[in-house]
Design an enzyme around this catalytic site. Structure first.
Site, mmCIF file in Angstrom:
data_model
loop_
_atom_site.group_PDB
_atom_site.id
_atom_site.type_symbol
_atom_site.label_atom_id
_atom_site.label_comp_id
_atom_site.label_asym_id
_atom_site.label_seq_id
_atom_site.Cartn_x
_atom_site.Cartn_y
_atom_site.Cartn_z
ATOM 1 N N HIS A 53 2.107 12.190 -0.577
ATOM 2 C CA HIS A 53 1.681 13.588 -0.535
ATOM 3 C C HIS A 53 2.892 14.436 -0.899
ATOM 4 O O HIS A 53 3.975 14.284 -0.317
ATOM 5 C CB HIS A 53 1.157 13.959 0.852
ATOM 6 C CG HIS A 53 -0.127 13.284 1.198
ATOM 7 N ND1 HIS A 53 -1.323 13.620 0.590
ATOM 8 C CD2 HIS A 53 -0.408 12.275 2.064
ATOM 9 C CE1 HIS A 53 -2.289 12.868 1.086
ATOM 10 N NE2 HIS A 53 -1.762 12.035 1.977
ATOM 11 N N SER A 77 0.851 -1.186 0.000
ATOM 12 C CA SER A 77 0.000 0.000 0.000
ATOM 13 C C SER A 77 0.885 1.234 0.000
ATOM 14 O O SER A 77 1.855 1.303 0.754
ATOM 15 C CB SER A 77 -0.906 0.006 1.235
ATOM 16 O OG SER A 77 -1.729 1.154 1.260
ATOM 17 N N GLY A 98 -5.865 -5.691 13.641
ATOM 18 C CA GLY A 98 -4.687 -5.553 14.480
ATOM 19 C C GLY A 98 -3.458 -5.060 13.751
ATOM 20 O O GLY A 98 -2.332 -5.387 14.131
ATOM 21 N N GLY A 99 -3.654 -4.267 12.710
ATOM 22 C CA GLY A 99 -2.526 -3.731 11.963
ATOM 23 C C GLY A 99 -1.803 -2.642 12.733
ATOM 24 O O GLY A 99 -2.255 -2.178 13.784
ATOM 25 N N ASN A 100 -0.672 -2.214 12.177
ATOM 26 C CA ASN A 100 0.118 -1.166 12.794
ATOM 27 C C ASN A 100 -0.563 0.182 12.559
ATOM 28 O O ASN A 100 -0.810 0.569 11.415
ATOM 29 C CB ASN A 100 1.523 -1.173 12.196
ATOM 30 C CG ASN A 100 2.394 -0.067 12.725
ATOM 31 O OD1 ASN A 100 2.473 1.000 12.134
ATOM 32 N ND2 ASN A 100 3.045 -0.317 13.840
ATOM 33 N N HIS A 107 -2.145 7.357 -4.869
ATOM 34 C CA HIS A 107 -2.393 6.175 -4.036
ATOM 35 C C HIS A 107 -2.303 4.945 -4.925
ATOM 36 O O HIS A 107 -2.741 4.953 -6.075
ATOM 37 C CB HIS A 107 -3.783 6.256 -3.398
ATOM 38 C CG HIS A 107 -4.343 4.927 -2.985
ATOM 39 N ND1 HIS A 107 -5.271 4.240 -3.738
ATOM 40 C CD2 HIS A 107 -4.077 4.140 -1.913
ATOM 41 C CE1 HIS A 107 -5.571 3.108 -3.145
ATOM 42 N NE2 HIS A 107 -4.861 3.017 -2.040
ATOM 43 N N ASN A 137 -2.374 0.425 -4.375
ATOM 44 C CA ASN A 137 -2.194 -0.788 -3.571
ATOM 45 C C ASN A 137 -2.578 -2.000 -4.393
ATOM 46 O O ASN A 137 -3.423 -1.923 -5.301
ATOM 47 C CB ASN A 137 -3.007 -0.725 -2.268
ATOM 48 C CG ASN A 137 -4.461 -1.090 -2.463
ATOM 49 O OD1 ASN A 137 -4.826 -2.257 -2.445
ATOM 50 N ND2 ASN A 137 -5.313 -0.086 -2.656
#
Length: 283
Positions: A111, A107, A266-268, A121, A123
């Site tokens: 900017h 992903s 539960g991602g960062n 963007h 992904n």
């Protein structure tokens, strides 16, 4: 990470990580051309969820660079597995009866320092539940749209799609136009691109298409950056960019499915919210 991957999962993960490396090298090269020594800082992370031992549910690497051309760019890769919460499982393709999942992908959100250089963007991802599929896409987000840049971006993505299926580009372009829309503002987030999901069936063909999307991304975006990065801008144009960034932040916090997926699995947190601009304004 202690995940055991099957050959398809491993090949997808390996390719996403190799694409990450090439993108970061290209973006750093652009910074060198602008006289900057900015480089990516890479931070590994483990998936966190109740009952998980560190690394047991996979994780990823967050890459961030802040430079002269790229005010803030994040390029993240992750490979995670586990089980969806029951209510969230009902919203995921193939997870209604069995909440177990595997996901790997890349992903990217950039900017830019100049209002004349579009934000972007991209992904691509491979997911496995009771079903398995690829998804992804890329879209251009200029604060000050330029017809030449928009046409170039769309033409490169169209060529990548047409090489696999002549129906892909009209379908996936329309999907992007529908998805990257801010309903409460009644405006699109940018000038579009392609978006696809639930591409299942023939793994080899769908993986080949997903690789083509990733390869096309640099061809679509890097020439625009190099064309615009030396242009001067006015204070008014800079203020317009900050206001436009506010709309971008609204979409990602309210409507973006990837943001929700990361938060629900539960991602960062820093990796999930790296899509937010470093500065924005609302007037």
């Amino acid at each position: 990470m202690t995940l055991t991957l099957d050959p398809k999962q491993q090949s997808a993960r390996d390719w996403f990580e190799s694409l990450r490396t090439r993108i970061c090298e290209q973006f750093e090269a652009i910074e060198r051309e602008a006289g900057s020594d900015a480089r990516f800082v890479f931070t590994p992370w483990d998936r966190e969820a109740p009952g998980l031992v560190a690394g047991e549910g996979g994780g990823g690497v967050r890459g961030v660079m802040k430079g002269k051309v790229f005010e803030k760019v994040g390029v993240n890769v992750s490979t995670v597995s586990g089980a969806f919460a029951p209510e969230f499982a009902k919203t995921i393709h193939g997870a209604d009866d069995d909440p177990a999942f595997f996901a790997t992908g890349i992903s990217l959100v950039a900017h830019m320092a100049s209002p004349h250089v579009p934000a972007v963007h991209m992904n691509t991802r491979y997911l496995v539940t009771a079903k398995s599929w690829f998804g992804g896409g890329a879209d251009l987000n200029p604060p000050l749209p330029r017809e030449e840049d928009t046409a170039h971006f769309h033409n490169v993505l169209k060529a990548a799609c047409d090489a696999h299926d002549p129906d892909y580009h009209p379908r996936f372009k329309a999907w992007a136009d529908d998805y990257f829309f801010i309903p409460h503002r009644g405006v699109h987030r940018g000038v579009g691109g392609i978006f696809y999901d639930h591409l299942e069936g023939d793994f080899d063909a769908n993986f080949a298409f997903t690789r083509s999307v990733g390869e096309a991304f640099l061809e679509a975006f890097a020439p625009i950056v190099r064309r615009r990065m030396h242009e001067s801008w006015s204070e008014e144009e800079y203020r317009s960019m900050l206001e436009w960034r506010g709309r971008y932040a609204e979409f990602n916090l309210v409507h973006d499915r990837g943001t929700l997926f990361g938060l629900k699995t539960g991602g960062n947190i820093d990796a999930i919210l790296m899509s937010l601009p470093p500065m924005a304004s609302w007037s």
